[in-house]
Design an enzyme around this catalytic site. Structure first.
Site, PDB file in Angstrom:
ATOM      1  NE  ARG A 235      -4.435  -0.974   0.195  1.00  0.00           N
ATOM      2  CZ  ARG A 235      -4.762  -1.953  -0.629  1.00  0.00           C
ATOM      3  NH1 ARG A 235      -3.881  -2.380  -1.527  1.00  0.00           N
ATOM      4  NH2 ARG A 235      -5.953  -2.519  -0.570  1.00  0.00           N
ATOM      5  CD  GLU A 264      -2.782   3.262  -5.451  1.00  0.00           C
ATOM      6  OE1 GLU A 264      -3.853   2.671  -5.728  1.00  0.00           O
ATOM      7  OE2 GLU A 264      -1.798   2.674  -5.009  1.00  0.00           O
ATOM      8  CG  HIS A 282      -2.904  -0.600  -6.893  1.00  0.00           C
ATOM      9  ND1 HIS A 282      -3.488  -0.005  -5.815  1.00  0.00           N
ATOM     10  CD2 HIS A 282      -2.767  -1.915  -6.554  1.00  0.00           C
ATOM     11  CE1 HIS A 282      -3.691  -0.894  -4.857  1.00  0.00           C
ATOM     12  NE2 HIS A 282      -3.246  -2.066  -5.286  1.00  0.00           N
TER      13      HIS A 282
END
Length: 316
Positions: A235, A264, A282
């Site tokens: 993360r 993000e 991601h």
């Protein structure tokens, strides 16, 4: 065709078409992300909702859950629960299920892919050939991977899968985790700073819980050898991004390969100017096979909940 007897599910964010189709076939689905006035929608329909489906990167806020008095289940498309208030769900008795074990291989594969691509300068090499530079000069030397020291922060399923892959490169496996693993060939480090100082490559595979926020800070980065690379497939919240940018700009560490970011999809533009950074949007679990398996896992978790059976991916 929906009936009044079908359970009502609130879908927080878009998911794969195959999962959308599966949900529509079994439930009455409210799509919160399609509502222009979510507050008004929840006031009118919140009491009907019996379960929530969301993505790991999106979660569901406590404010939304407070307007869903009948909700007894949150089915997460992913393994991350950092965007869910687990203390509140525990207090309410709301069950939380994740797609456990489904995306381990893909995340571990990408971690090794990032490590190899970054250290061997694969992106730069591709551009070197495409731009015609090879006909004029030789490319810069890269960094060797085999037989190097790999530090892993977080030795859960994903961390262990990364370690197994690294063994194929004859790497020395060092790790720090909340629980010590007595696996042969794994070297335990008592704290993160000790791990960082001994790692040629430091891979973040820890959970994104509040206790880990900003755990990769300036002190940890300064503890790393100047040639070391940081790889993050966990993360973005685990890394202090301003500190990481400074470390990269000032060559405190060799480089970073990042699949996740703090806010993000926003990525600080300062990263774009750096040649010692490899960036991904991601995509650790973004393969056709794994996303289909994740979709099935969400459907299985929901079906088990509504039928009173044991939930396969239950975490609380």
């Amino acid at each position: 065709m929906h009936t009044d007897t079908q359970p009502v599910v609130l879908l927080i964010a878009p998911v794969m078409d195959v999962l959308q189709t599966s949900l529509d076939a079994s439930y009455r689905v409210f799509r919160l992300y399609e509502q222009t006035d979510t507050a008004d929608f929840l006031r009118r329909h919140g009491e009907d909702v019996q379960a929530v489906v969301t993505r790991g990167d999106v979660g569901v806020s406590r404010e939304i859950l407070e307007q869903l008095p009948r909700a007894g289940m949150i089915a997460v498309f992913g393994v991350g629960t950092d965007a869910i208030d687990l203390s509140y769900t525990r207090e309410r008795g709301i069950r939380v299920g994740i797609t456990a074990g489904v995306l381990t291989d893909d995340v571990a594969d990408l971690a090794m892919g990032l490590l190899l691509a970054a250290s061997r300068r694969l992106r730069q090499g591709d551009q070197f050939v495409r731009s015609g530079q090879w006909e004029k000069t030789a490319p810069p030397l890269a960094t060797k991977v085999s037989k190097k020291r790999l530090g892993i922060l977080g030795m859960g399923n994903i961390g262990q899968a990364i370690a197994r892959r690294a063994k194929g490169f004859d790497m020395t496996i060092l790790y720090h985790s909340r629980q010590r693993k007595d696996a042969p060939g794994y070297h335990w480090c008592e704290d993160l700073h000790s791990l960082a100082s001994q790692s040629d490559f430091l891979v973040i595979a820890a959970s994104g819980n509040p206790e880990n926020t900003g755990i990769i800070n300036a002190a940890v980065l300064e503890a790393m050898p100047p040639h070391a690379w940081l790889i993050n497939v966990a993360r973005g919240s685990l890394t202090d991004e301003p500190a990481l940018l400074r470390a990269l700009q000032e060559k405190v560490i060799g480089g970073a390969a990042l699949d996740v970011f703090e806010h993000e999809p926003h990525v600080p533009e300062a990263f774009f100017a750096l040649d010692n950074v490899l960036l991904q949007p991601h995509v650790a679990s973004a393969t056709v096979e794994t996303r289909q398996a994740m979709s099935q896992s969400v459907a299985d978790n929901l079906a088990a909940y509504f039928s009173g059976r044991e939930i396969p991916g239950l975490i609380q």
